[in-house]
Scaffold this motif. Sequence first.
Motif, PDB file in Angstrom:
ATOM      1  N   ALA A  47     -49.581  17.013   3.855  1.00  0.00           N
ATOM      2  CA  ALA A  47     -50.466  17.022   2.598  1.00  0.00           C
ATOM      3  C   ALA A  47     -49.633  17.813   1.621  1.00  0.00           C
ATOM      4  CB  ALA A  47     -51.680  17.628   3.231  1.00  0.00           C
ATOM      5  N   GLN A  48     -50.446  18.193   0.466  1.00  0.00           N
ATOM      6  CA  GLN A  48     -49.974  18.928  -0.621  1.00  0.00           C
ATOM      7  C   GLN A  48     -49.955  20.450  -0.126  1.00  0.00           C
ATOM      8  OE1 GLN A  48     -48.734  17.920  -3.486  1.00  0.00           O
ATOM      9  NE2 GLN A  48     -48.996  15.854  -2.686  1.00  0.00           N
ATOM     10  N   PRO A  49     -48.829  21.381  -0.529  1.00  0.00           N
ATOM     11  CA  PRO A  49     -48.887  22.617  -0.377  1.00  0.00           C
ATOM     12  C   PRO A  49     -50.400  23.227  -0.487  1.00  0.00           C
ATOM     13  CG  PRO A  49     -47.023  21.834  -1.796  1.00  0.00           C
ATOM     14  CD  PRO A  49     -47.916  20.792  -1.877  1.00  0.00           C
ATOM     15  N   SER A 100     -41.797  24.635   5.723  1.00  0.00           N
ATOM     16  CA  SER A 100     -42.142  23.357   5.809  1.00  0.00           C
ATOM     17  C   SER A 100     -43.577  23.358   6.020  1.00  0.00           C
ATOM     18  CB  SER A 100     -41.277  22.461   6.787  1.00  0.00           C
ATOM     19  OG  SER A 100     -41.646  21.157   6.929  1.00  0.00           O
ATOM     20  N   ALA A 101     -44.381  23.895   7.137  1.00  0.00           N
ATOM     21  CA  ALA A 101     -45.651  23.936   7.256  1.00  0.00           C
ATOM     22  C   ALA A 101     -46.320  24.526   6.061  1.00  0.00           C
ATOM     23  CB  ALA A 101     -45.966  24.760   8.398  1.00  0.00           C
ATOM     24  N   TYR A 140     -51.586  32.714   3.606  1.00  0.00           N
ATOM     25  CA  TYR A 140     -49.792  32.738   2.939  1.00  0.00           C
ATOM     26  C   TYR A 140     -49.908  31.416   2.313  1.00  0.00           C
ATOM     27  CZ  TYR A 140     -49.541  36.513   6.468  1.00  0.00           C
ATOM     28  OH  TYR A 140     -49.310  37.651   7.100  1.00  0.00           O
ATOM     29  N   GLU A 141     -48.885  31.517   1.144  1.00  0.00           N
ATOM     30  CA  GLU A 141     -48.834  30.414   0.673  1.00  0.00           C
ATOM     31  C   GLU A 141     -47.329  30.482  -0.182  1.00  0.00           C
ATOM     32  OE1 GLU A 141     -51.169  28.280  -3.364  1.00  0.00           O
ATOM     33  OE2 GLU A 141     -51.628  30.458  -2.738  1.00  0.00           O
ATOM     34  N   GLY A 156     -40.248  29.303  -3.305  1.00  0.00           N
ATOM     35  CA  GLY A 156     -40.578  29.014  -2.297  1.00  0.00           C
ATOM     36  C   GLY A 156     -40.765  27.540  -2.083  1.00  0.00           C
ATOM     37  N   GLN A 157     -41.718  26.828  -3.349  1.00  0.00           N
ATOM     38  CA  GLN A 157     -41.984  25.523  -3.418  1.00  0.00           C
ATOM     39  C   GLN A 157     -40.473  24.853  -3.879  1.00  0.00           C
ATOM     40  OE1 GLN A 157     -44.901  24.901  -6.019  1.00  0.00           O
ATOM     41  NE2 GLN A 157     -46.347  25.708  -4.550  1.00  0.00           N
ATOM     42  N   SER A 158     -39.557  25.675  -4.564  1.00  0.00           N
ATOM     43  CA  SER A 158     -38.355  25.143  -5.133  1.00  0.00           C
ATOM     44  C   SER A 158     -37.395  24.792  -3.748  1.00  0.00           C
ATOM     45  CB  SER A 158     -37.605  25.916  -6.115  1.00  0.00           C
ATOM     46  OG  SER A 158     -37.073  27.088  -5.556  1.00  0.00           O
ATOM     47  N   LEU A 159     -37.467  25.501  -2.666  1.00  0.00           N
ATOM     48  CA  LEU A 159     -36.821  25.395  -1.574  1.00  0.00           C
ATOM     49  C   LEU A 159     -37.454  24.468  -0.622  1.00  0.00           C
ATOM     50  CD1 LEU A 159     -34.232  26.357   0.152  1.00  0.00           C
ATOM     51  CD2 LEU A 159     -35.750  28.258   0.796  1.00  0.00           C
TER      52      LEU A 159
END
Length: 144
Positions: free
Chosen positions: A53-55, A43-44, A102-103, A108-111
């Motif tokens: 904010a955006q990722p 989430s962070a 870390y990104e 990961g974005q799909s989850l």
Amino acid sequence: MATMTAAARRAKAKANYNAFLAMCPSQQLLDRISDKWVPLVLSALGSGPTCDAQPAPMRYSELARVLAGVSPKMLTQTLRSLERDGLVTRTALPTVPVTVSYELTELGQSLHGTVREFKRWAEAHMDDVFAARADYEASEQLSR
């Protein structure tokens, strides 16, 4: 007997994933995601340091500040496991000292959306859960 390519074997296995079956590998992923810190890290990372904010890539120290209460050892273990599972990438820049960020990966974005909604639900319904616990405890006391 026809032989199958490795891709065909993976596709067949994927079609047969069922987390309710004891030997299904997807249970391992569910175990990982249900860990206390994994949803919070995802989430962070998916919402940036302000969590709205955006990722954006985050440094280890930024994550540690956002995730109040996480120990350095647990944060490191969580990030490593997420990197291993392909949900997070780690980038080290050759600075003095080394800068590591870390990104979320595309996977990961799909989850992230699911995790973010789960977090929001928990925050919005915590008072309801406290009330239900109090009601349960009161009924338990009456039945004794």
